[in-house]
Scaffold this motif. Structure first.
Motif, PDB file in Angstrom:
ATOM      1  N   HIS A 102      -2.837  57.773 -22.258  1.00 18.83           N
ATOM      2  CA  HIS A 102      -3.555  57.245 -22.817  1.00 18.83           C
ATOM      3  C   HIS A 102      -4.705  57.186 -21.204  1.00 18.83           C
ATOM      4  O   HIS A 102      -5.912  57.016 -22.004  1.00 18.83           O
ATOM      5  CB  HIS A 102      -2.797  56.117 -22.484  1.00 18.83           C
ATOM      6  CG  HIS A 102      -1.574  56.006 -22.324  1.00 18.83           C
ATOM      7  ND1 HIS A 102      -1.257  55.317 -24.209  1.00 18.83           N
ATOM      8  CD2 HIS A 102      -0.248  55.891 -22.763  1.00 18.83           C
ATOM      9  CE1 HIS A 102      -0.060  55.589 -24.233  1.00 18.83           C
ATOM     10  NE2 HIS A 102       0.593  55.806 -23.486  1.00 18.83           N
ATOM     11  N   ALA A 103      -4.974  57.679 -20.715  1.00 18.55           N
ATOM     12  CA  ALA A 103      -5.780  57.946 -19.865  1.00 18.55           C
ATOM     13  C   ALA A 103      -6.836  58.766 -20.366  1.00 18.55           C
ATOM     14  O   ALA A 103      -7.861  58.343 -20.263  1.00 18.55           O
ATOM     15  CB  ALA A 103      -5.748  58.439 -18.087  1.00 18.55           C
ATOM     16  N   ASP A 112       3.808  61.433 -33.119  1.00 14.89           N
ATOM     17  CA  ASP A 112       5.398  60.897 -32.400  1.00 14.89           C
ATOM     18  C   ASP A 112       4.959  59.813 -31.588  1.00 14.89           C
ATOM     19  O   ASP A 112       6.192  58.920 -31.143  1.00 14.89           O
ATOM     20  CB  ASP A 112       6.395  62.055 -32.125  1.00 14.89           C
ATOM     21  CG  ASP A 112       7.007  62.227 -33.902  1.00 14.89           C
ATOM     22  OD1 ASP A 112       7.141  61.852 -34.927  1.00 14.89           O
ATOM     23  OD2 ASP A 112       7.467  63.345 -33.830  1.00 14.89           O
ATOM     24  N   ARG A 113       3.699  59.621 -31.373  1.00 17.61           N
ATOM     25  CA  ARG A 113       3.620  58.738 -30.173  1.00 17.61           C
ATOM     26  C   ARG A 113       1.850  57.941 -29.872  1.00 17.61           C
ATOM     27  O   ARG A 113       1.257  58.265 -29.511  1.00 17.61           O
ATOM     28  CB  ARG A 113       3.556  59.617 -28.589  1.00 17.61           C
ATOM     29  CG  ARG A 113       3.341  58.548 -27.591  1.00 17.61           C
ATOM     30  CD  ARG A 113       3.567  59.755 -25.772  1.00 17.61           C
ATOM     31  NE  ARG A 113       3.083  58.349 -24.752  1.00 17.61           N
ATOM     32  CZ  ARG A 113       3.115  59.045 -23.379  1.00 17.61           C
ATOM     33  NH1 ARG A 113       3.455  59.850 -23.645  1.00 17.61           N
ATOM     34  NH2 ARG A 113       3.075  57.877 -22.120  1.00 17.61           N
ATOM     35  N   PRO A 114       2.462  56.861 -30.615  1.00 16.96           N
ATOM     36  CA  PRO A 114       0.946  55.548 -30.129  1.00 16.96           C
ATOM     37  C   PRO A 114       0.163  55.744 -28.843  1.00 16.96           C
ATOM     38  O   PRO A 114       0.964  55.890 -27.928  1.00 16.96           O
ATOM     39  CB  PRO A 114       1.215  54.605 -29.854  1.00 16.96           C
ATOM     40  CG  PRO A 114       2.773  55.383 -31.424  1.00 16.96           C
ATOM     41  CD  PRO A 114       3.113  55.784 -30.691  1.00 16.96           C
ATOM     42  N   VAL A 115      -1.131  56.286 -28.875  1.00 13.69           N
ATOM     43  CA  VAL A 115      -1.896  55.919 -27.740  1.00 13.69           C
ATOM     44  C   VAL A 115      -2.693  55.280 -28.105  1.00 13.69           C
ATOM     45  O   VAL A 115      -3.515  55.418 -29.033  1.00 13.69           O
ATOM     46  CB  VAL A 115      -2.763  57.752 -27.234  1.00 13.69           C
ATOM     47  CG1 VAL A 115      -0.936  58.710 -27.157  1.00 13.69           C
ATOM     48  CG2 VAL A 115      -3.410  58.057 -28.334  1.00 13.69           C
ATOM     49  N   ASP A 116      -3.265  54.213 -26.916  1.00 17.34           N
ATOM     50  CA  ASP A 116      -4.703  53.949 -26.839  1.00 17.34           C
ATOM     51  C   ASP A 116      -5.581  54.429 -26.830  1.00 17.34           C
ATOM     52  O   ASP A 116      -6.322  54.761 -25.575  1.00 17.34           O
ATOM     53  CB  ASP A 116      -4.287  52.103 -26.243  1.00 17.34           C
ATOM     54  CG  ASP A 116      -3.145  51.603 -26.613  1.00 17.34           C
ATOM     55  OD1 ASP A 116      -2.935  51.482 -27.598  1.00 17.34           O
ATOM     56  OD2 ASP A 116      -2.028  51.079 -25.631  1.00 17.34           O
ATOM     57  N   GLY A 117      -7.089  54.127 -27.177  1.00 18.70           N
ATOM     58  CA  GLY A 117      -8.588  54.480 -26.749  1.00 18.70           C
ATOM     59  C   GLY A 117      -9.053  54.376 -28.040  1.00 18.70           C
ATOM     60  O   GLY A 117      -8.917  54.425 -29.446  1.00 18.70           O
TER      61      GLY A 117
END
Length: 348
Positions: free
Chosen positions: A146-147, A159-164
């Protein structure tokens, strides 16, 4: 053996194309027809030609380096899982075809909890001037993806949503595949259908359990107490979970395991209990790893497009790196398919 070609002009002459065409093959491959690109790359490999990487980097303002982060340490068997091996092959192949190198990122720095340091990963991304990063979900809730994504680095997660601003993810239709597995078991005459889930802290584990429950509800079957056991996607976890199902006093007549290795471990536990697959208990897995077709009597499973995972991740990342788009592409959800083998022979 022919001596290595030293200059781009020599390679262009031997290929029968212009110097500009050879330059585009290495610097802007999409501007060249696939036939010409393959011809130039094939001769470059045969003749030992290597492009001037510093010059290419200066001209394009790209490093042609992509980082891979899989936040799992040496004590985890994750790197040995056959599903991930095939993903990595697809990812590396697709990136190489576009002139990118894949760099495995690891850090010796640790945070207060003893996990990989966020600053360590951020430093590695900046130090290597990476064009983008691919994440593989390890289920440990590391803040690093995320960072890094929030810093504006092009990112694709598996397989894993990330925000950016330039981050997206690739996954399979996990819930749909689980529904297909349960519906198939029901169609073969099974009514007491249990499941061995993946770790529920992972997106695939949670989604496949949700699909299992949705299928039971749609078929009018109860989700019986004790018929849901959490596993870990590995042989030992499937074996232990199956033993718990057999010792629970309400023996199932079928098991949907949310991973093939767990399904194979479950089959071993069923045999050790003096029972047979599929006569006493039918079994369905998920992934369609190579061993699924080899373990007798052949494991029925939900197939994922493993190589396609890596290929899609590479294509999506390169699209963000090369394109001027402000927003990231939407998530890619790959279809699954049911592969029927001997572990689910009908009862009637």
């Amino acid at each position: 053996m022919r001596a290595a070609v030293a200059t781009i002009r020599e390679l262009a002459y031997l290929c029968g194309v212009s110097v500009a065409t050879v330059s585009r093959v290495f610097n802007n491959p999409k501007a060249v027809t696939p036939k010409t690109r393959e011809h130039v790359l094939r001769l470059a490999r045969e003749l030992g030609y290597r492009p001037n990487e510093p010059a290419r980097t200066l001209a394009t303002k790209k490093s042609y380096m992509v980082g891979l982060i899989w936040d799992t340490d040496h004590r985890s068997p994750g790197w040995r899982h056959p599903f991930f091996q095939e993903i990595l092959i697809g990812l590396k192949t697709a990136l190489s075809e576009e002139g990118y190198h894949l760099l495995l990122l690891s850090t010796s720095d640790e945070d207060a909890a003893g996990g990989p340091s966020l600053d360590g990963y951020l430093h590695a991304v900046r130090r290597h001037s990476l064009d983008g990063v691919v994440f593989i979900d390890s289920g440990n809730e590391s803040p690093a993806p995320h960072a890094i994504a929030e810093a504006g680095v092009p990112c694709v997660s598996l397989d894993r949503p990330v925000d950016g601003p330039r981050a997206t993810y690739v996954t399979s239709d996990n819930a749909g595949g689980a529904r297909d597995a349960v519906a198939h078991l029901h169609a073969t005459g099974r009514r007491a259908i249990a499941t061995i889930s993946g770790p529920l802290r992972t997106r695939p584990g949670a989604d496949r359990l949700a699909g299992y429950r949705e299928a039971l509800d749609a078929l009018g079957l109860p989700c019986r107490p004790g018929h849901v056991q959490e596993g870990d996607f590995y042989l030992a976890g499937g074996h232990a979970a199956m033993r718990r199902l057999l010792e629970g006093g309400d023996r199932p007549d079928a098991v949907f395991a949310a991973g093939d290795q767990m399904a194979i471990g479950a089959m071993a536990a069923i045999g050790e209990a003096g029972l047979k697959v599929p006569e006493d208990i039918a079994v369905v897995g998920f992934d369609d790893i190579e061993l699924a077709a080899l373990v007798p009597p052949g494991l029925t499973t939900v197939a994922q497009d493993k190589a396609g995972f890596g290929t899609m991740a590479a294509a999506t990342l390169i699209e963000m790196v090369d394109g001027p788009a402000v927003e990231a592409p939407p998530p890619a959800i790959l279809p699954t398919s049911l592969v029927i083998r001997g572990t689910t022979t009908p009862r009637f």
